[in-house]
Design an enzyme around this catalytic site. Structure first.
Site, short mmCIF file in Angstrom:
data_model
loop_
_atom_site.label_atom_id
_atom_site.label_comp_id
_atom_site.label_asym_id
_atom_site.label_seq_id
_atom_site.Cartn_x
_atom_site.Cartn_y
_atom_site.Cartn_z
N ASP A 65 -9.38 37.93 -23.71
CA ASP A 65 -9.36 38.43 -25.08
C ASP A 65 -9.24 39.95 -25.05
O ASP A 65 -10.10 40.62 -24.46
CB ASP A 65 -10.66 38.01 -25.77
CG ASP A 65 -10.57 38.12 -27.28
OD1 ASP A 65 -9.55 38.65 -27.77
OD2 ASP A 65 -11.50 37.68 -27.96
N ASP A 66 -8.20 40.48 -25.67
CA ASP A 66 -8.04 41.95 -25.78
C ASP A 66 -7.86 42.66 -24.43
O ASP A 66 -8.10 43.87 -24.34
CB ASP A 66 -9.25 42.61 -26.47
CG ASP A 66 -9.25 42.38 -27.98
OD1 ASP A 66 -8.39 41.63 -28.47
OD2 ASP A 66 -10.12 42.96 -28.66
N CYS A 80 -5.85 38.31 -32.68
CA CYS A 80 -6.36 37.05 -32.09
C CYS A 80 -5.93 35.79 -32.82
O CYS A 80 -5.27 34.93 -32.25
CB CYS A 80 -7.88 37.05 -32.07
SG CYS A 80 -8.61 38.42 -31.18
N HIS A 122 -11.49 30.37 -32.51
CA HIS A 122 -11.07 31.35 -33.54
C HIS A 122 -9.96 30.84 -34.45
O HIS A 122 -9.18 31.62 -34.99
CB HIS A 122 -10.64 32.68 -32.88
CG HIS A 122 -10.89 33.87 -33.78
ND1 HIS A 122 -10.53 35.14 -33.46
CD2 HIS A 122 -11.46 33.96 -35.00
CE1 HIS A 122 -10.86 35.98 -34.42
NE2 HIS A 122 -11.43 35.27 -35.38
N ASP A 155 -4.60 37.49 -25.16
CA ASP A 155 -4.06 37.11 -26.47
C ASP A 155 -3.27 38.23 -27.14
O ASP A 155 -2.47 37.99 -28.03
CB ASP A 155 -5.16 36.56 -27.39
CG ASP A 155 -6.31 37.53 -27.59
OD1 ASP A 155 -6.34 38.60 -26.93
OD2 ASP A 155 -7.18 37.25 -28.42
N GLN A 156 -3.50 39.49 -26.69
CA GLN A 156 -2.72 40.64 -27.18
C GLN A 156 -3.10 41.84 -26.35
O GLN A 156 -3.88 41.70 -25.42
CB GLN A 156 -3.01 40.90 -28.67
CG GLN A 156 -4.40 41.43 -28.97
CD GLN A 156 -5.28 40.39 -29.64
OE1 GLN A 156 -4.78 39.56 -30.37
NE2 GLN A 156 -6.56 40.44 -29.38
#
Ligand SMILES: *[C@@H]1O[C@H](CO)[C@@H](O)[C@H](O)[C@H]1NC(C)=O
Ligand SMILES: *[C@@H]1O[C@H](CO)[C@@H](O)[C@H](O)[C@H]1NC(C)=O
Ligand SMILES: *[C@@H]1O[C@H](CO)[C@@H](O)[C@H](O)[C@H]1NC(C)=O
Length: 580
Positions: free
Chosen positions: A30-31, A70, A131, A337-338
């Site tokens: 994540d991130d 997300c 999420h 995710d990004q």
């Protein structure tokens, strides 16, 4: 000579036998930024296990998230479709869910790869972050829950990790507090003070009930605020196993260990059948955390500790595949995710966001830093080890790729935007199957990427760009994330044009003087954008204000023995038995 012959036989066998259906292990951070990994050039963060994975497989260097946020990025990942087709692209400021008791989420009408693989006999599990919503109408319909989207087993976090989930880590609502609480309180304070002074100077007479009314108003403003603060954590930060709440609020203690154990146990339970395991790490989103073994061990503070702990966890998963002899029959994918959230800097100046390497911007914008993510795929003997591919690929491509490998076919009644990666990964094709890719800022078409056939160029146009604050910064520090509308952006007509093949940092916009084909390129890209826009259908907006906001009747609360209102329980401590 004999060795050579054996090798030949081996190669012939490997080539002639159609690869049987593999297990699928998907690992998502994540991130995490592309610049945070050793195998993508970081020399100070230690990620030996991810590097080992990359060494045994293919490294994608132009792998793109379908969205820089997300919720939409994950929705696209699960379905192989642009978030806007799913109703998962916001028309307002809020692009992701912040409450578990929202009614929006991944619509049940959408088909995930998990569902298709389950239909093909795969045992399927999601460990970690979801999420993508939970309920629609009441606390038991679970319409958006992972178990309704093809997963047999779920252990993890239905929402997203936020600063507010960890005591003492701050809040993501500071701006909202300012406008809803502190600002009105200041006005009231000044009013009361002025009235009191005038009253005591006997300039005006203020009846006592006016003061009482103003004080009541203060109470009315402060008490919902205090309630919100008190309940946010238990209401939104909890751990579930399938439909059951395991820990409310969630504890960060040994959390990665617990998740890792769940992941490896799932593999051990499924040695006799095909499986799909999706491990979706809470790391390295703020609030940052790591267990004792990793605290203060990295050279990049608590952020580096979190990255290195996640890397350890990935190593554990890879080790179990090796130990059980499953590695050669398993496709492993690693991504984020990004891009990294560059604005995550604490008030003390500590970096809580990662590195996007050479790329501009980060999470929440469509500069390359926001969407260019790590992409590593390993499947020994089927995918060539050590290969590096610079063709544009998308995280939506995993959907058609794994669906096909599992022997299923993608649904025919809808547009799938992802493309099968296998031809590229096996060297059967040198070209990406994506000629165009479309980059959205929430529901607004923000940028288009064009990789024309028979050309090296990667053109990218921007219809608007975020206004970085303060000026000259590499992010929107005033708002903490870049926004997609109004005074937060600058429109460009004609659009800005870059050639990423020669300018990956997006610093030199082209002009008719510097690029003779300027007008033809823009015309072709506009035509593609128009075609794409025409292919969109109107769908329910899953991120409308109604679907976004907290709905008391959807609040999941684990009934505790002492009081049913406290929303607290810890079943992790009671039963360490992790049976399934
Ligand atoms: C919850 O909603 C679903 C779908 O509308 C309905 O079938 C179910 O009966 C409801 N359950 C309760 C307890 O109201
Ligand atoms: C976390 O792990 C450590 C070391 O394995 C152990 O001593 C501790 O009891 C664990 N804590 C919990 C809550 O399980
Ligand atoms: C490695 O990662 C750390 C933490 O994100 C970052 O501060 C550093 O700049 C990165 N190094 C490179 C070479 O990108």
């Amino acid at each position: 000579m004999r060795v050579g012959l054996l090798l030949l036989v081996f190669l012939w066998e490997a080539k002639s036998q159609p690869a049987s259906r593999p297990n699928i292990v998907l690992l998502m951070a994540d991130d995490l930024g592309i610049g945070d990994l050793g195998c993508y050039g970081n020399q100070t963060l230690r990620t030996p296990n991810i590097d080992r994975l990359a060494g045994g497989g293919v490294k994608l260097t132009q792998h793109l998230a379908a969205s820089p946020l997300c919720t939409p990025s994950r929705a696209a990942f699960m379905t192989g479709r642009y978030p806007i087709r799913l109703g998962m692209a916001s028309h307002s400021r809020m692009g992701v869910y912040l409450f578990t008791a929202s009614s929006g989420g991944l619509p049940t009408s959408e088909v995930t790869f998990a569902r298709l693989l389950k239909e093909q006999g795969y045992s399927t599990a999601l460990i970690g972050k979801w999420h993508l919503g939970i309920n629609c109408y009441n606390t038991t319909d679970f319409c958006h829950h992972p178990l309704r989207h093809g997963f047999d087993y779920f252990y993890g976090f239905p929402m997203t990790n936020l600063r507010d989930c960890k005591p003492g880590s701050g809040t993501v609502f500071s701006e909202a507090y300012w406008w809803l609480v502190f600002f009105p309180l200041q006005i009231l304070g000044v009013t009361v003070f002025t009235l009191a002074v005038l009253h005591f100077l006997r300039l005006i007479h203020v009846p006592i009930w006016v003061f009482i009314a103003l004080l009541l108003l203060v109470g009315l403003i402060v008490s919902p605020f205090l309630c919100f603060l008190h309940y946010f954590r238990p209401f939104n930060c909890f751990l579930m196993r399938n439909y059951e709440i395991r820990q409310q609020p969630m504890s960060f203690e040994n959390l990665t260990q617990r998740m890792t154990l769940e992941a490896t146990r799932f593999i051990r339970r499924n040695t006799e059948r095909l499986f799909l395991l999706f491990v979706s790490y809470l790391q390295v989103h703020t609030a940052l955390f790591s267990s004792k073994d990793f605290a203060s061990k990295s050279r990049h503070g608590i952020y580096g500790d979190a990255v290195e702990e996640m890397d350890w966890s990935i190593g554990q998963v890879l080790n179990v595949l090796d130990e059980l002899g499953l590695a050669s029959n398993t496709l492993v994918y690693f991504t984020s995710d990004q891009g990294a959230h560059v604005e995550e800097v604490t008030s003390k100046g500590e970096m809580h966001g990662g590195s996007n390497g050479i790329y501009k911007g980060g999470k929440a914008n469509n500069w390359e830093g926001g969407i260019r993510i790590p992409g590593i795929l390993r499947w020994p003997r089927v995918i060539q080890a050590g290969l590096e591919i610079d063709e544009p690929t998308s995280n939506m491509d995993i959907f058609p790729t794994v669906v096909k490998l599992a022997g299923a076919s993608p649904p025919q009644d809808r547009i799938i935007d992802g493309r099968d990666l296998m031809p590229l990964l096996q060297g059967k094709s040198q070209r990406s199957a994506h000629e165009f890719l479309f980059h959205y800022c929430n529901a607004h078409l923000n940028a288009v990427r064009w990789h024309p056939p028979h050309s090296k160029s990667i053109w990218k146009t921007f219809y608007f760009t975020p206004n970085f604050t303060p000026e000259g910064a590499n992010g929107c520090f005033a708002t903490h994330v870049c926004l997609c509308f109004g005074k937060h952006i600058t429109h460009h007509d004609p659009p800005l044009l870059f050639d990423l093949s020669s300018d990956p940092q997006e610093t030199k916009p082209l002009t008719p003087a510097t690029e003779p084909r300027y007008h033809d390129i823009l015309r072709a890209m506009q035509a593609a954008a128009d075609d794409h826009t025409r292919s969109l259908q109107k769908v329910p907006n899953q991120l409308s204000m109604w679907n976004f906001f907290w709905k008391p009747w959807l609040q999941l609360c684990c009934p505790s023995a002492s009081s049913s209102l406290s929303c607290q329980c810890d079943r992790e401590k009671q039963g360490q038995s992790m049976s399934n």
